[in-house]
Design an enzyme around this catalytic site. Sequence first.
Site, PDB file in Angstrom:
ATOM      1  N   THR A  30      -0.448   1.428   6.913  1.00 15.48           N
ATOM      2  CA  THR A  30      -0.249   0.301   6.010  1.00 15.48           C
ATOM      3  C   THR A  30      -0.026  -0.951   6.849  1.00 15.48           C
ATOM      4  O   THR A  30       0.471  -0.868   7.968  1.00 15.48           O
ATOM      5  CB  THR A  30       0.947   0.549   5.071  1.00 15.48           C
ATOM      6  OG1 THR A  30       1.239  -0.660   4.363  1.00 15.48           O
ATOM      7  CG2 THR A  30       2.202   0.987   5.822  1.00 15.48           C
ATOM      8  N   GLY A  31      -0.424  -2.090   6.302  1.00 17.17           N
ATOM      9  CA  GLY A  31      -0.257  -3.338   7.053  1.00 17.17           C
ATOM     10  C   GLY A  31      -1.539  -4.135   7.014  1.00 17.17           C
ATOM     11  O   GLY A  31      -2.454  -3.809   6.246  1.00 17.17           O
ATOM     12  N   GLY A  86     -10.412  -3.123   3.059  1.00 15.88           N
ATOM     13  CA  GLY A  86      -9.546  -3.077   4.245  1.00 15.88           C
ATOM     14  C   GLY A  86      -9.592  -1.720   4.911  1.00 15.88           C
ATOM     15  O   GLY A  86     -10.519  -0.927   4.702  1.00 15.88           O
ATOM     16  N   ASP A  87      -8.580  -1.450   5.702  1.00 14.50           N
ATOM     17  CA  ASP A  87      -8.537  -0.202   6.471  1.00 14.50           C
ATOM     18  C   ASP A  87      -8.267   1.028   5.604  1.00 14.50           C
ATOM     19  O   ASP A  87      -8.715   2.130   5.916  1.00 14.50           O
ATOM     20  CB  ASP A  87      -7.431  -0.280   7.530  1.00 14.50           C
ATOM     21  CG  ASP A  87      -6.060  -0.442   6.884  1.00 14.50           C
ATOM     22  OD1 ASP A  87      -5.925  -1.341   6.021  1.00 14.50           O
ATOM     23  OD2 ASP A  87      -5.133   0.321   7.218  1.00 14.50           O
ATOM     24  N   ARG A 144     -14.011  -7.510  -0.446  1.00 14.00           N
ATOM     25  CA  ARG A 144     -13.415  -7.139   0.855  1.00 14.00           C
ATOM     26  C   ARG A 144     -12.806  -5.731   0.774  1.00 14.00           C
ATOM     27  O   ARG A 144     -12.092  -5.399  -0.155  1.00 14.00           O
ATOM     28  CB  ARG A 144     -12.335  -8.167   1.219  1.00 14.00           C
ATOM     29  CG  ARG A 144     -11.548  -7.848   2.499  1.00 14.00           C
ATOM     30  CD  ARG A 144     -10.243  -7.171   2.201  1.00 14.00           C
ATOM     31  NE  ARG A 144      -9.391  -7.054   3.383  1.00 14.00           N
ATOM     32  CZ  ARG A 144      -8.296  -6.281   3.433  1.00 14.00           C
ATOM     33  NH1 ARG A 144      -7.930  -5.588   2.392  1.00 14.00           N
ATOM     34  NH2 ARG A 144      -7.578  -6.217   4.529  1.00 14.00           N
ATOM     35  N   GLY A 164      -5.027  -5.024   7.365  1.00 16.37           N
ATOM     36  CA  GLY A 164      -6.081  -4.039   7.579  1.00 16.37           C
ATOM     37  C   GLY A 164      -7.061  -4.338   8.689  1.00 16.37           C
ATOM     38  O   GLY A 164      -7.510  -3.428   9.388  1.00 16.37           O
ATOM     39  N   THR A 175       0.805  -1.225   0.000  1.00 18.03           N
ATOM     40  CA  THR A 175       0.000   0.000   0.000  1.00 18.03           C
ATOM     41  C   THR A 175       0.842   1.282   0.000  1.00 18.03           C
ATOM     42  O   THR A 175       1.954   1.280   0.519  1.00 18.03           O
ATOM     43  CB  THR A 175      -0.851  -0.046   1.291  1.00 18.03           C
ATOM     44  OG1 THR A 175      -1.719  -1.165   1.207  1.00 18.03           O
ATOM     45  CG2 THR A 175      -1.660   1.194   1.541  1.00 18.03           C
TER      46      THR A 175
HETATM   47  N1  ASP Z   1      -3.881  -2.171   4.736  1.00 19.74           N
HETATM   48  C1  ASP Z   1      -4.102  -2.770   3.460  1.00 19.74           C
HETATM   49  C2  ASP Z   1      -5.319  -3.637   3.533  1.00 19.74           C
HETATM   50  O1  ASP Z   1      -5.502  -4.351   4.497  1.00 19.74           O
HETATM   51  C3  ASP Z   1      -2.982  -3.592   2.972  1.00 19.74           C
HETATM   52  C4  ASP Z   1      -1.628  -3.084   3.272  1.00 19.74           C
HETATM   53  O2  ASP Z   1      -1.439  -1.956   3.719  1.00 19.74           O
HETATM   54  O3  ASP Z   1      -0.713  -3.856   3.036  1.00 19.74           O
HETATM   55  O4  ASP Z   1      -6.050  -3.652   2.576  1.00 19.74           O
END
Ligand code: ASP
Length: 310
Positions: A227-228, A206-207, A204, A230, A176
Amino acid sequence: MTLSKQPVLLVHGGAWAIPYDAVDAHQHGVRKAAEAGWRVLEQGGTALDAVEEAIAVMEDDDTFDAGRGSFLNEDGKVQLDALIMEGSTLQAGGVGCVERLRNPIRAARKVLNDSPHIYFVGEGAERFAEEHGIALCANEDLILERELVRWKDAKKQKFLTVPPEFAGPPMDSHDTVGAVALDAHGNISAGTSTGGTLNKAAGRIGDSSLIGCGCYADNLSAAVSTTGWGEPMMKLVLSKWAADRVEMGEAPQQVAQAAIDRLQSRLKGHGGIILLDSQGRIGLAHNTPRMAWAWRRPGENADGVQSPRG
Ligand code: ASP
């Protein structure tokens, strides 16, 4: 209008491990994004424009899990989410599950500017974008051979769409993108754009594109992008949690670290966060092995793939 503040721009190009052979591309990508955003700020442009430009550069760069080159979902399609938010008015625009937009952040910006609503998903989001002058593409135009191989591999390994904890293939991967900026007028903005997680369920979200989860901006508190993984971040409404701490008087760097500590201790989550307040103070933290980042201030620029702050 008085130009009183020294502008600041901070971008990230995702957390996770970023394998060694992808490190240069990530560093180059965040640097290019920071340059694009910085050009806007240097010319007296708004933080909102700077964020949009910086993110569009990373969406156009195949290196990142945003725009073309993103992970594929369980149906083998690219499905993108993005949000942009402005800190003086709290105006925001988001799109989710779009499949035919090269730059979801530009569609999100159109939502912010031209709609009484805040969030559009799927076909309705694409229709809104097209009606506002953004050309649609085919989903295949967003798919890279590299990602087809990765996706087929994930299917073979029966990789879980939502693993209970941080583990497995995506850690060794790309990610991301996000940006936060302060302009000379003293306003802050934030944006986040993503292809989500590898082999995610169709539909789906995410965050990243949800207000207060993966992105938030308020002049009274902070501009934030995360990021990470979600789902844990959504449960903690992590960006708003962090912004509130800044509003209560904590320094952005302290808050960035506290947010990541909370993510880990409360839900065993993993990821990274960038923060910026309207005084120009920045925060950056991650508990993944790497996170690509770059910042610009007058006379100062820096970038890396690991937090400079430990
Ligand atoms: N946060 C993002 C999600 O969960 C993915 C990411 O940041 O790697 O969609």
